[in-house]
Design an enzyme around this catalytic site. Structure first.
Site, short mmCIF file in Angstrom:
data_model
loop_
_atom_site.label_atom_id
_atom_site.label_comp_id
_atom_site.label_asym_id
_atom_site.label_seq_id
_atom_site.Cartn_x
_atom_site.Cartn_y
_atom_site.Cartn_z
N GLY A 1 0.79 -1.23 0.00
CA GLY A 1 0.00 0.00 0.00
C GLY A 1 0.82 1.27 0.00
CE1 TYR B 1 -13.21 7.39 5.50
CE2 TYR B 1 -13.89 5.12 5.78
CZ TYR B 1 -12.90 6.06 5.66
OH TYR B 1 -11.59 5.67 5.72
CE LYS C 1 -10.37 1.66 6.01
NZ LYS C 1 -9.16 1.03 5.48
CG LEU D 1 -2.14 9.81 -3.63
CD1 LEU D 1 -1.67 8.67 -4.51
CD2 LEU D 1 -2.79 10.91 -4.45
P1 NAP Z 1 -2.58 5.88 0.11
O1 NAP Z 1 -1.20 6.41 0.22
O2 NAP Z 1 -3.38 6.30 -1.05
O3 NAP Z 1 -2.53 4.29 0.23
C1 NAP Z 1 -3.57 3.45 -0.26
C2 NAP Z 1 -2.90 2.42 -1.09
O4 NAP Z 1 -3.83 1.38 -1.51
C3 NAP Z 1 -2.31 3.00 -2.37
O5 NAP Z 1 -0.97 2.59 -2.50
C4 NAP Z 1 -3.19 2.38 -3.45
O6 NAP Z 1 -2.57 2.30 -4.71
C5 NAP Z 1 -3.41 1.03 -2.82
N1 NAP Z 1 -4.37 0.24 -3.59
C6 NAP Z 1 -5.58 0.60 -4.06
N2 NAP Z 1 -6.10 -0.41 -4.80
C7 NAP Z 1 -5.19 -1.42 -4.79
C8 NAP Z 1 -5.12 -2.70 -5.39
N3 NAP Z 1 -6.12 -3.19 -6.16
N4 NAP Z 1 -4.01 -3.47 -5.18
C9 NAP Z 1 -2.99 -3.02 -4.42
N5 NAP Z 1 -3.00 -1.81 -3.83
C10 NAP Z 1 -4.07 -1.01 -4.03
O7 NAP Z 1 -3.45 6.31 1.40
P2 NAP Z 1 -3.31 5.98 2.95
O8 NAP Z 1 -4.12 7.01 3.63
O9 NAP Z 1 -1.91 5.76 3.31
O10 NAP Z 1 -4.14 4.62 3.08
C11 NAP Z 1 -3.61 3.45 3.68
C12 NAP Z 1 -4.68 2.82 4.56
O11 NAP Z 1 -4.91 3.67 5.69
C13 NAP Z 1 -6.02 2.62 3.90
O12 NAP Z 1 -6.57 1.38 4.31
C14 NAP Z 1 -6.85 3.75 4.48
O13 NAP Z 1 -8.24 3.50 4.47
C15 NAP Z 1 -6.29 3.79 5.88
N6 NAP Z 1 -6.59 5.00 6.65
C16 NAP Z 1 -6.19 6.22 6.19
C17 NAP Z 1 -6.50 7.35 6.92
C18 NAP Z 1 -6.11 8.72 6.43
O14 NAP Z 1 -6.66 9.71 6.92
N7 NAP Z 1 -5.18 8.83 5.50
C19 NAP Z 1 -7.19 7.24 8.14
C20 NAP Z 1 -7.56 5.99 8.60
C21 NAP Z 1 -7.25 4.86 7.84
P3 NAP Z 1 -3.11 3.36 -5.86
O15 NAP Z 1 -2.65 4.69 -5.43
O16 NAP Z 1 -2.51 2.86 -7.12
O17 NAP Z 1 -4.61 3.23 -5.87
#
Ligand code: NAP
Length: 258
Positions: free
Chosen positions: A15, A158, A165, A197
């Site tokens: 990720g 959401y 989730k 992102l």
């Molecule tokens: P992020 O940098 O956009 O990471 C999400 C990742 O998931 C990206 O690398 C994305 O790749 C990947 N992904 C999407 N579809 C995929 C697939 N089919 N196969 C493999 N990888 C795939 O954002 P992030 O905030 O760090 O998110 C990471 C986790 O944290 C997520 O589960 C998110 O819900 C959780 N989270 C985030 C927050 C926040 O505020 N940021 C808060 C709570 C929880 P692409 O870019 O190519 O789609």
């Protein structure tokens, strides 16, 4: 000085999209603690940026893995098996929902949008764990996934990601139960809002951040290093008796009723 020690351990970190990704913060901290890291990225488009990041970590390597494709997950397992022979950590930082399914009305979520969000954001956690299980079983392991409060509260916009989730956190408990006898621990971190992102695709994210600062007991934003530190703890032996839990890294926001 006390420090988390992950020397001799191997981690699969899924990720990483860029330097803002929560998975990247985790990868950096566990590499600093001595772990060897395999970073996966979703598509060719991200290859060069993830390779650049990986080059800053000692002994890291990268490989492509779209989690909707079982054969790509199996390729990752084969590569790790060839290089390391075992895995002691798995970090799942993957989520996806179509933009229209995060903006429209939840009651009108189309079947394809629901299935895609649940497949990428929740089923992938179970499926990857299963496909790398022979490597995780060798020495015992710790698994961490990333969740959000919408798993158990209604959060505007959401939508289907809240459903994903909820399934993800239930999967943490069920996997913890099933894999405990193999010395595999499974936990989630429920993070407060961080500008990544994925976060940018949630409509009203700025309002979410403002409310968070006003209403959380600590009145403080969290950043990706807060998530990295919590993950490093859960991945280490310091958390040897912690499994099946969701650890909130959200300045206490989840504890509030108003
Ligand atoms: P992020 O940098 O956009 O990471 C999400 C990742 O998931 C990206 O690398 C994305 O790749 C990947 N992904 C999407 N579809 C995929 C697939 N089919 N196969 C493999 N990888 C795939 O954002 P992030 O905030 O760090 O998110 C990471 C986790 O944290 C997520 O589960 C998110 O819900 C959780 N989270 C985030 C927050 C926040 O505020 N940021 C808060 C709570 C929880 P692409 O870019 O190519 O789609």
């Amino acid at each position: 000085m006390y420090q988390i020690d992950l020397r001799g351990r191997h981690a699969l970190v899924m990720g990483v999209a860029n330097h803002r990704s929560l998975s990247w913060a985790i990868a950096q901290l566990i590499a600093q603690a001595g772990a060897r890291v395999c970073l996966t990225y979703a598509s060719e488009r991200l290859k060069s940026s993830v390779e650049e990041l990986a080059a800053t970590l000692p002994h890291a390597f990268t490989t492509e893995c779209d989690v909707t494709k079982d054969y790509e997950i199996d390729e990752v397992r084969k590569k790790i098996e060839g290089r390391w022979g075992s895995l002691e950590m798995f970090v799942h930082g993957i989520a996806f929902a179509r933009k229209e399914d995060l903006e429209g009305s939840f009651v009108a979520t189309p079947r394809e949008g629901f299935q895609l969000a649940l497949d990428v954001s929740a089923y992938s956690f179970i499926n990857v764990t299963n496909r790398v299980l022979p490597l995780l079983e060798k020495n015992g392991a710790s698994i961490v996934t990333l969740s959000y409060l919408a798993a158990n509260r209604a959060v505007p916009n959401y939508n289907v990601m809240g459903s994903a989730k909820a399934v993800l956190e239930q999967s943490v408990r069920q996997l913890a139960y099933e894999l405990g006898p193999q010395r595999i621990r499974v936990n989630a971190i429920s993070a407060g809002p961080v500008r990544t992102l994925a976060a940018r695709s949630i409509a009203g994210f700025t309002t979410m951040e403002e409310m968070f600062e006003q209403r959380s007991p600590l009145h403080r934003h969290i950043d990706s290093d807060d998530v990295g530190a919590a993950a490093a703890y859960l991945l280490s032996d310091d958390a040897q008796n912690v499994t099946g839990t969701t650890l909130y890294v959200d300045s206490g926001y989840h504890a509030m009723g108003m």
